[in-house]
Scaffold this active site. Sequence first.
Site, PDB file in Angstrom:
ATOM      1  N   THR A   1     -12.877   4.353   8.438  1.00 53.62           N
ATOM      2  CA  THR A   1     -13.546   3.693   7.327  1.00 53.62           C
ATOM      3  C   THR A   1     -13.450   2.176   7.524  1.00 53.62           C
ATOM      4  O   THR A   1     -12.680   1.694   8.361  1.00 53.62           O
ATOM      5  CB  THR A   1     -12.884   4.050   5.987  1.00 53.62           C
ATOM      6  OG1 THR A   1     -11.526   3.567   6.005  1.00 53.62           O
ATOM      7  CG2 THR A   1     -12.899   5.555   5.740  1.00 53.62           C
TER       8      THR A   1
ATOM      9  N   TYR B   1       0.838  -1.197   0.000  1.00 52.98           N
ATOM     10  CA  TYR B   1       0.000   0.000   0.000  1.00 52.98           C
ATOM     11  C   TYR B   1       0.877   1.253   0.000  1.00 52.98           C
ATOM     12  O   TYR B   1       0.659   2.185  -0.792  1.00 52.98           O
ATOM     13  CB  TYR B   1      -0.907  -0.023   1.225  1.00 52.98           C
ATOM     14  CG  TYR B   1      -1.821   1.168   1.356  1.00 52.98           C
ATOM     15  CD1 TYR B   1      -2.979   1.269   0.602  1.00 52.98           C
ATOM     16  CD2 TYR B   1      -1.544   2.189   2.262  1.00 52.98           C
ATOM     17  CE1 TYR B   1      -3.832   2.353   0.727  1.00 52.98           C
ATOM     18  CE2 TYR B   1      -2.389   3.279   2.404  1.00 52.98           C
ATOM     19  CZ  TYR B   1      -3.533   3.352   1.638  1.00 52.98           C
ATOM     20  OH  TYR B   1      -4.371   4.428   1.773  1.00 52.98           O
TER      21      TYR B   1
END
Length: 221
Positions: A172, A139
């Site tokens: 989230t 990532y």
Amino acid sequence: MPTAMITGAAGGLGSALAEALAPTHTLLLAGRPSDRLDAVAARSGATTWPLDLADPDSIAAAVETIDELDVLIHNAGVSYPGRVAESHVDEWRATMAVNLIGAVALTLELLPALRSTGGHVVFINSGSGLRASPSLASYSASKFALRSFADSLRADEPSLRVTSVHPGRIATPMQEDLVAYEGRPYDPAEFLSPQTVAKVTADAINAPRDAHIHEVIVRPR
């Protein structure tokens, strides 16, 4: 009203971005068809736009009818938590496909539409695009590469505004997965709210035309 395309609009931040920009923009919510995407579109008065960033060969046909576009927001992203030694090449491919290659392919296809309006390209990056995060190797690498692409686009396309937004950790579902990997309780109050990051992003988009905001860094207090 100006037109804005948002990728990854079915997610927490994407939904908040749609809500923040709905009063000022006509919205195209790009992504794989889903009930969640339809619900966001219904709430924000937006149009859904079928698009699969993991399949770059399909992107040209998906956006060929767009002749003018004022704002393109790259929000879609995936992550696979894990230490370097735990990671797999397939995870690296999947991460780069969506977080980098898909964003590049979509930008290239929409460049004529963006040039026609002197448009604005916004990359929702990450703190991991400034400093590698532990247990997020693929990532972080994808976000560093995305920042470099944004910088190159800004240098090569002077008629466009290009902004990288580097938020800290946001409350989230992706964050819930990371916290679960870390083996600790999830408390959304520890993180930025999607609405806060969306508001900061909308402010950069709606800045006066003589302002070119290159980079936004926002962290939880």
